[in-house]
Each structure stands twice: as C-alpha cells, then as structure tokens.
Enzyme design. Structure first.
Site, mmCIF file in Angstrom:
data_model
loop_
_atom_site.group_PDB
_atom_site.id
_atom_site.type_symbol
_atom_site.label_atom_id
_atom_site.label_comp_id
_atom_site.label_asym_id
_atom_site.label_seq_id
_atom_site.Cartn_x
_atom_site.Cartn_y
_atom_site.Cartn_z
ATOM 1 N N ASP A 12 65.148 50.095 71.188
ATOM 2 C CA ASP A 12 64.380 51.263 70.754
ATOM 3 C C ASP A 12 64.362 51.328 69.229
ATOM 4 O OD1 ASP A 12 63.126 53.786 70.812
ATOM 5 O OD2 ASP A 12 65.046 54.843 70.887
ATOM 6 N N HIS A 23 55.019 52.587 72.780
ATOM 7 C CA HIS A 23 56.404 52.480 72.320
ATOM 8 C C HIS A 23 57.361 52.064 73.446
ATOM 9 C CE1 HIS A 23 60.249 53.379 70.523
ATOM 10 N NE2 HIS A 23 60.432 54.401 71.321
ATOM 11 N N GLU A 60 64.049 63.180 77.419
ATOM 12 C CA GLU A 60 64.180 63.892 76.153
ATOM 13 C C GLU A 60 62.867 64.557 75.731
ATOM 14 O OE1 GLU A 60 66.624 62.271 73.397
ATOM 15 O OE2 GLU A 60 66.185 63.830 71.931
ATOM 16 N N ASP A 61 61.753 63.883 75.942
ATOM 17 C CA ASP A 61 60.494 64.359 75.360
ATOM 18 C C ASP A 61 59.493 64.957 76.346
ATOM 19 O OD1 ASP A 61 61.505 63.422 73.047
ATOM 20 O OD2 ASP A 61 60.308 61.604 72.956
HETATM 21 MN MN MN Z 1 62.184 55.750 71.699
#
Ligand code: MN
Length: 740
Positions: free
Chosen positions: A155, A64, A93-94
């Site tokens: 994105d 991604h 964020e992840d």
């Molecule tokens: Mn993304």
C-alpha cells in the site's frame, strides 16, 4: 472529469478498470480456480464499495487497491489471500463495509488481516523519527498475521509511486515517514527491492536536488559503464560457457539513495563511489549444487582478477537473518578499479529481491495451498523461540517488546504505550484525567469490557464515560500505571474532603444543641475518643453515619468543654467499637487500610472485608495475600503450608469501601429483583458493582457484588435482604473458581 458527459466517461472508465483487474489476474501465476474466485469476489466488493470515490489525481479510487494487490502478487510473491486482502484493504476504513461484512463474505482469516490494516494509522505523527522504533514494533505486534505488514508495505509503495499528485507539504510528510518507518521495515523482512524503491522515492521528494543530480550522473556515465562491464566480463563469459553453466548476468547499479548515503558518509563525490554498480552472476543450478557451483564460479572469476580478501562475504554458508544468501567478492579490474561481484543461484536471487515469501516458495511444492501459512508460522516461531541469537531482528523484538510495554490504539488510531498489565482505567487516565475520572467501561475491538479488563497488545479502545461516575478505592486494586494511581488517590482525597465538609456541618449543629464549644480542644477530644487519626476522618465518618452522635450524651462536659466520664466502664464499652489492636507479637500482620502503604493484597478467592477473621498467606510470586478463615482455600493453606501463614488483624483508621459478594436464594416472584436493587439504592452507603440473576424451576438465585465498609455494614444489608418476601437464604458468596 467532465461532468457533462458522465455516461461516456463511465463506460470507458469501466473498461479500463476491468483491464487493470485483468492485469492483476495475469500477474497471479498458477492460481487455482478457488483462488480466482476469491480474488474476483474481493474485487467485486471493493469496486462496489469505492465506486463513487476518486483519488487526488482524479482517477477512480479502485485503481489503488488493484495496484496494491498487483504489487503483492507480482513483486512480493504473496498468496491469493494476501491479494484479496490488498483489494479490500481500504474498504472498512473508508467505506460502509464493516469487519463483520468482511468476515461473512471471506471468513475469519481475511477479517483479521483487514482489522490489522485498519488499525494502522494512514499517516503517522509529525515526529516520525522519534516514533520510528515504536512504530515498527507496533506494526509487528498487531500483526497476528504477517500479511498485515506485507499488504501495508505494498500500500505504501503504491502511495509513494503516485505521490506526485499530492500537495507538496503532504508529499514531504509522507516521504519522510516512508524513509523512517516503512523502508527499514521492508529491510527487516528482506524485501530488498521494495526497500530500495521506497528509499529512492522518498529521497526524490525529500532531497530532489541531490536525487536528480545523481540520477543524471548515472545516466551520463551509463555508456562508459556498459563498455567497462562488457570488457570486464568477456574472459569470464567464455570460461563459464566452457564449463557448461546456465547463467545470467546483471549489472546492477546501486540505488540512488544508497549512493547518496555513501557520498555523505565518506564525504566523497559521485565519481569516487567505487561500488556504484555490482556485477551479479546468477546461475541456474539445483539446490544441492548451489554452494559448490557458486564457489567454483568465484574461483573462475578470481583466476582473472585479484580479489580483496577483506571484502569477501559468504552469505551462503551463513545466510543473513532476513534470509539473504549470496557470495560477494570485490576484485581489481585491469583499469585499476574495484568491482563488486555477487555470485548466487537463481533461487537466492529471488529471495534477495522478493524476500521471505520467495524463500518459502522454493521450500515447498508449488501445489501446497498452505505454504504461505506455514511461512507465516515459521516467522512466528522465529519470533517466539528463545535461542535464535543469530537473528538480531528477533532479539531486538524480544528485548524491547515483550518486556514491559503494550501498544494500544485510540478509536482514531493514535498509538499509546502503556505498561504491561494496564487496564481500561490506566488507558483512560493516560488519555486525560477527566476521562479517567468519569470512565465506566470500554469497548475493546467493539466488545464491551469492564474497567478492570487487562489490555492486550494491539487492542483498540473506546472509553465509555458517565458524568455520574467517580473514582473508587476499588480501582487501586487493579491499576498499574503510576499516573492512574496518583490521579485516583488525589480524586479520592478530594472526595473525602467534600464528604468530610458535610460531617463538619452536622457536628457543628450537634455541638450547638448540646451547648458545646466548637473548638480544637473538643474536636481533638472526640477524635481520640473514637480512636481516630484525624479530624477529617472524624467528619467523614459522621457524614457517612458511622458515628453515633447520640453518644455525646454519655460524655461529661463542663462549660462547653468535653471531658472523660469518671465512671470508666461505659467509655471502655464505646471504645470497643474499634477492635483494639494487640500487636505484641511481631509476626502479626496489621492490615491498615491506608492505600499508600500497600504491602499485602486482598485475596480474590474470598474477598475479606474488615470485621472478617483473617490471616495472611505468603504467596510465591505476589507478596502477602489476606484470606478469610473460612476461605475455601484456607484449610489447604493452613494444613499444608502453615509455615507460610501469618496472623492478621484489621486496624481500621479510615473507612474504605471493599468488595463483598452476597448470594440470595428463594422462591421466584415478580418484581423481586426490583425489590432487592431498591434496598441497595436506598441504602446510601452501598454501591452495587454487579448483579446476576438466575432462575430455575421457580427457585431463584441472585448474586450481588457490593461495596461495603466492613462486616457490620454487610450484615446490616444482608438482614434487609432476608426480610424481603420470598427470600429463603442470604449468605456470603465466595468466588470458588478463582484459586489463589
Ligand atoms: Mn491504501
């Protein structure tokens, strides 16, 4: 994924991932060695961070970010910094990666972009259409750096391209969000290709039937269309060659979603949409010849076909706000069909497809490292300049945005809209009354700030609460939202009532001791005797120890009923506790402390409290300010602007805490700070706001901010400080830096 043979999978997978990365590198045309290093580093970090994660489709997550980065490079012509940010866009964020990690490895610029990207919620609220405008404003606001917006669009584009593997209900939500929020944003930024694809993809999921029908109509009419175009173009082709032009012809069909829109708007079937396709003539020519060449080609085309004068659009002389340049005409074909012809240079074509970034590439030499930064600066300038009325985008931006609202995020990325000037307290009450009542501070972008901190657009806020906290009068000085004001006042009134209840009990006991009747007559007498407005205020003062009940002995009584003493002198003296109000002259400012009717403000430079000798000063933009006579600024105001000064007097009907600052100096001793704070904490009626301690060469200086009722209250406290061993000097301290 077969768990039985993970090692085989992983080796193969690793190869494929590296291939995808190589594809990205190839897409970065003429990059410098430094840029290559930057992208490689970003890739390595992202690869490691996402290594155990897979997307819904089952493929490794890293595909991604690679794909998003590739869209940035290939389809938007963005710079290496943007590409690196795209690779890193989901790390903070992840994964375990922090913004600090990003800054340490890539510097402040990349950090800012990742920070902005992290603040944008992944999927927006249900009510996308209602929030669309807010969203667009917000996303543009938080972007100190426009790369945030561009990477976010890339994105979203990739998420839309891979939407098929999501659950159907999620598909619908994300697709409609894309249509209402992201496609218009892409349009504003002149990213036509991205906008068109986003619209088409969202239509595919929102209205699959209509989409597939138009798609098949386009397919089945393709041969007819191509034959038509060939025949239409044959005579022009010859002339262009004859004139020596280097050109390219594209027959572009309209996007499926815009055909659908036209069908709906005009209520016509597919066959009647006249501009299902347009013919584009793209000429290669130097910038200075673009305009004459485009018009020359226009003239050649209209030699063969009759143009419709209403449908001539000259976006070359006046480019569109988002940078679009082109010459459009619609001509009649021999078959009696209108055909749109778009004439433009190669440069204009790239701008039309890729937006501002491409535009900028042509403006600066290719070796200029800073071209992208300058492009961003240019957009900023556009946004900030005051006379750019050609730009509707900018106008809307300014009129809606910079007026009176700011956009603030909760820790979870939820957006709240607050009035400009809002503070931590306003935000806390906006979230919930309980949070407002109990808030003691906040973290803004991970930095601790006090309650009065004024929020900035795009701040992300985490409120810190304490069960011991309760609203104070002081808060009313800085909150701006109506909601916060109202909630604080009602809490304060509640609080007053509770304290008053204690006072009432004390008074009941006292009455018993003196054999006085506890009735309204006696209460009214006492209220008047102390010059107060209401029984509640009387009870409140009793509870706070501000009324000396031993004075009851000085009042006459008969049969349990209080009466005035015949010897008047004594009572006069008691009454003078409250400064009598002499308000014969109209121009005396009476400073009531009823916060409901605030028509003046307490000056920040000297923080006067009741009991101080004060005057009012009419400030130019902020109403009347109340200053102390010994304010550091007083001399200047009174000597140079006497006409703006007003007499002022305190009129205290209610006891209200106000802030005062004290400076204590003396000889440094162990445990001194403890002794000072102990005095404050033992003193029931005093709240400390802050304390700062400084020591040099054995001399200490302590600055304390406290909440007191009046000068009497303050002096009592100062006397106690003076008695502490080692203390040499205690004085009021003015915040001299803050000039009014
Ligand atoms: Mn993304």
């Amino acid at each position: 994924m077969s768990k039985e043979h993970p090692e085989i999978d992983l080796v193969q997978e690793r190869k494929e991932i590296l291939n995808a990365f190589k594809g990205l590198m190839r897409a970065m045309k003429d990059r410098s060695r430094e840029e290559t290093r930057l992208i490689r580093k970003a890739f390595d970090m992202a690869l490691e961070a996402h290594k155990d994660v897979r997307r819904k489709s089952g493929e490794p997550y890293i595909y991604h970010p690679i794909a998003v980065a590739r869209i940035c490079a290939e389809e938007m012509d963005l710079d290496a910094t943007a590409v690196a940010c795209a690779l890193l866009h989901d790390t903070v964020e992840d994964t375990y990666i922090t913004l600090q990690d990003i800054e340490d490895s890539f510097g402040k610029k990349v950090r800012r972009v990742i920070d902005g990207l992290t603040k944008i919620p992944k999927v927006f609220d249900e009510n996308a259409s209602v929030q669309a405008e807010n969203f667009r404003k917000m996303i543009l606001t938080i972007s100190d750096d426009f790369r945030v917006v561009l990477v976010k669009l890339a994105d979203r584009l990739h998420n839309m391209r891979t939407l098929g593997s999501m659950r159907p209900d999620k598909q619908l939500k994300i697709a409609s969000e894309t249509k209402f929020l992201y496609a218009p944003l892409a349009h504003r930024l002149g990213l036509y290709a991205v906008k068109m694809e986003l619209e088409d993809l969202s239509m595919l999921y929102c209205e699959p039937e209509a989409y597939l029908k138009i798609e098949s109509s386009l397919k089945s009419s393709k041969d007819v269309r191509n034959r038509f175009i060939r025949r239409f173009f044959a005579p022009i082709r010859e002339t262009l060659l004859h004139e020596g032009y280097i050109y390219e012809i594209k027959a572009r069909t309209k996007s499926i979603s815009s055909i659908w829109k036209k069908m709906q708007d005009q209520d016509i079937p597919f066959e009647e949409v006249y501009d299902v396709f347009a013919i584009r003539i793209i000429v290669e020519t130097p910038v200075e010849l673009e305009k004459p060449d485009c018009w020359r080609i226009y003239s050649l085309v209209t030699d063969f076909y009759q143009p419709s004068p209403e449908r001539l659009r000259d976006w070359i002389s006046t480019p569109r706000a988002n940078g679009y340049e082109s010459l459009h005409t619609t001509v009649m074909s021999p078959q009696g069909k209108w055909v749109e012809v778009q004439i433009r240079s190669k440069r204009m074509d790239e701008i039309a497809e890729k937006g501002f970034a491409a535009h900028y590439r042509y403006k600066e030499s290719k070796n200029d490292d800073n071209k992208f930064d300058r492009w961003i600066a240019e957009i900023r300038d556009l946004l900030e300049s005051s006379d750019s009325n050609a730009l509707d985008f900018v106008n809307e931006f300014k009129s809606n945005l910079f007026n009176d609202e700011i956009y603030i995020f909760t820790p979870k990325g939820e957006l709240r809209v607050l009035p400009v000037g809002s503070t931590v307290v306003d935000f806390a009450f906006d979230i919930h009354t309980d949070i407002g009542n109990k808030c003691i501070g906040a973290k803004v972008n991970n930095r601790l700030v006090p309650l009065s901190y004024q929020l900035q657009n795009g701040d992300q806020l985490e409120i810190i609460t304490s069960n011991k906290q309760k609203p104070s009068e002081d808060w009313l000085r800085f909150v701006v939202s109506a909601r916060a004001k109202q909630k604080i006042k009602s809490s304060l009134n509640e609080e007053r009532k509770i304290i008053a209840q204690d006072g009432k009990e004390i008074l009941t006991r006292k009455f018993k001791q003196h054999n006085l009747k506890y009735n309204s007559e006696n209460i009214t007498f006492l209220t008047n005797y102390f010059g107060l407005q209401s029984a509640t205020e009387l009870y409140f003062r009793i509870a706070k120890g501000k009324i000396d009940l031993s004075k009851l002995r000085d009042i006459d009584e008969s049969n349990g009923i209080l009466q005035k003493k015949i010897t008047k002198t004594k009572s006069k003296k008691i009454e003078s506790d409250e400064t009598p109000i002499i308000n014969t002259k109209e121009d005396t400012l009476i400073i009531g402390d009823d916060f409901n009717g605030f028509d003046y403000k307490i000056a920040q430079c000297c923080n006067p409290i009741p009991g101080d000798k004060v005057f009012g000063f009419i400030s130019i933009s902020d109403g009347i300010k109340v200053h102390r006579y010994n304010c550091p600024n007083a001399e200047n105001m009174m000597s140079k602007m006497a006409y703006r000064c007003l007499k002022a007097q305190w009129k205290s009907e209610k006891l209200i805490e106000r802030e005062a600052a004290i400076k204590i100096m003396g000889i440094d001793q162990i445990g001194l700070v403890n002794k000072l704070t102990e005095i404050i904490s033992k003193e029931n009626n005093v709240n400390m706001k802050s304390i700062a301690f400084d020591t040099e060469d054995g001399i200490f200086e302590v600055k304390i901010r406290v909440m007191v009722y009046d000068t009497e209250h303050l002096e009592l406290l100062m006397q106690k400080f003076e008695q502490v061993e080692g203390v040499q000097n205690v004085s009021r301290w003015d915040n001299q830096e803050k000039k009014e």
